[in-house]
Design an enzyme around this catalytic site. Structure first.
Site, short mmCIF file in Angstrom:
data_model
loop_
_atom_site.label_atom_id
_atom_site.label_comp_id
_atom_site.label_asym_id
_atom_site.label_seq_id
_atom_site.Cartn_x
_atom_site.Cartn_y
_atom_site.Cartn_z
N GLU A 34 0.83 -1.21 0.00
CA GLU A 34 0.00 0.00 0.00
C GLU A 34 0.87 1.26 0.00
O GLU A 34 0.73 2.15 0.82
CB GLU A 34 -0.99 0.00 1.17
CG GLU A 34 -2.26 0.74 0.86
CD GLU A 34 -3.36 0.58 1.89
OE1 GLU A 34 -4.36 1.31 1.76
OE2 GLU A 34 -3.23 -0.25 2.81
N ASP A 150 0.08 -8.33 3.00
CA ASP A 150 -1.26 -8.07 3.51
C ASP A 150 -2.22 -8.89 2.65
O ASP A 150 -2.52 -8.52 1.52
CB ASP A 150 -1.57 -6.57 3.43
CG ASP A 150 -3.01 -6.24 3.81
OD1 ASP A 150 -3.75 -7.17 4.20
OD2 ASP A 150 -3.38 -5.06 3.70
N HIS A 251 -1.57 -0.98 10.09
CA HIS A 251 -0.93 -2.30 10.18
C HIS A 251 0.39 -2.17 10.94
O HIS A 251 0.94 -1.07 11.08
CB HIS A 251 -0.60 -2.83 8.78
CG HIS A 251 -1.77 -3.09 7.90
ND1 HIS A 251 -2.20 -4.34 7.58
CD2 HIS A 251 -2.59 -2.22 7.25
CE1 HIS A 251 -3.24 -4.26 6.76
NE2 HIS A 251 -3.49 -2.98 6.55
#
Length: 260
Positions: A34, A150, A251
């Site tokens: 990300e 992820d 996260h």
């Protein structure tokens, strides 16, 4: 060798947080997700100053994955095979030569899939099929392989603070968990579960509703090991404390140590 995965939720916004953790944890290889930036906007210089080589597969505003490594990155593959026309940057793979031989590492940002009654969920499941097919081919090399990232998959009720609340979420739907088990059953080991049996250890806490303060988390960031990597497994853990820092990602890093 210490290998980690970390969804940074915007490399630009979390650069200070990331570099501080890199200096403390000193991982050899990190799979990032990300990034939310194109390749040329990745802060390559800041990362290289810390002794890392960089391979990026970026995308403007959304997605984006990278691998950073203290050892040279070879045979870099950008994009998950089997996705003709898929422009989402969610997969990057590379080989690292170690004293014990070649190590293959992939950084994965699996689709979220919500809402489940839309094409986003179908895209997620199809993407997982592509990952399963590619992972099956990679296992044929019979080399240490780490699929890190992820996954946007909650594997079991022990990996979520309130299973009922997540029952119809794409991350916890039976179809999602079934495909994740299909991937595992190719011969992979969930590194964290191989080292820890305790329930309610999380890698993600939402920014909303006081989730971090209440420990209302989920475990969705995983390191899957091929048999040759699992044979070398020494330790695996979650750097939970990173979530409590200033301007954190939602996260936290998860890392594994392999005897390589």
């Amino acid at each position: 060798m210490k290998i980690a995965t970390f969804n940074v939720n915007s490399i630009k916004a979390r650069l200070a947080n990331l570099t501080a953790w890199l200096k403390e944890a000193e991982p050899d290889i990190v799979c990032l997700q990300e990034l939310k930036c194109l390749d040329d906007a990745f802060p390559r210089g800041d990362i290289e100053e810390l002794g890392y080589n960089v391979a990026v597969h970026g995308q403007k505003t959304y997605n984006g994955v990278a691998i950073i490594s203290k050892l040279p990155l070879e045979d870099v593959t950008r994009g998950l095979p089997g996705g003709d026309g898929d422009e989402q940057s969610r997969y990057i793979e590379a080989v690292v030569s170690t004293a014990g031989g070649a190590l293959r590492v992939a950084s994965i940002y699996l689709p979220n899939g919500n809402p489940v009654d839309t094409e986003k969920f179908e895209y997620k499941l199809h993407w997982m099929d592509r990952l399963i097919d590619h992972a099956h081919r990679l296992l044929a090399f019979e080399e240490p392989l780490v699929l890190a990232g992820d996954y946007n998959v909650i594997p079991a009720a022990d990996d979520v603070h309130d299973p009922q609340a997540w029952a119809n979420d794409a991350l916890f739907r039976p179809e999602t968990r079934t495909k994740f088990r299909e991937l595992i059953n190719l011969g992979f080991t969930d590194a964290f579960r191989a080292c820890h049996t305790e329930a309610h250890r999380y890698t993600f806490w939402d920014y909303q509703a006081g989730a971090w303060a209440k420990d209302n988390g989920i475990r969705i960031d995983h390191l899957l090991l091929s048999p040759q990597a699992a044979d070398r497994l020494k330790a695996c853990d979650i750097d939970r404390n990173v979530r409590g820092r200033e301007k954190p990602s939602d996260h936290v890093p998860v890392w594994v140590e392999l005897d390589l």
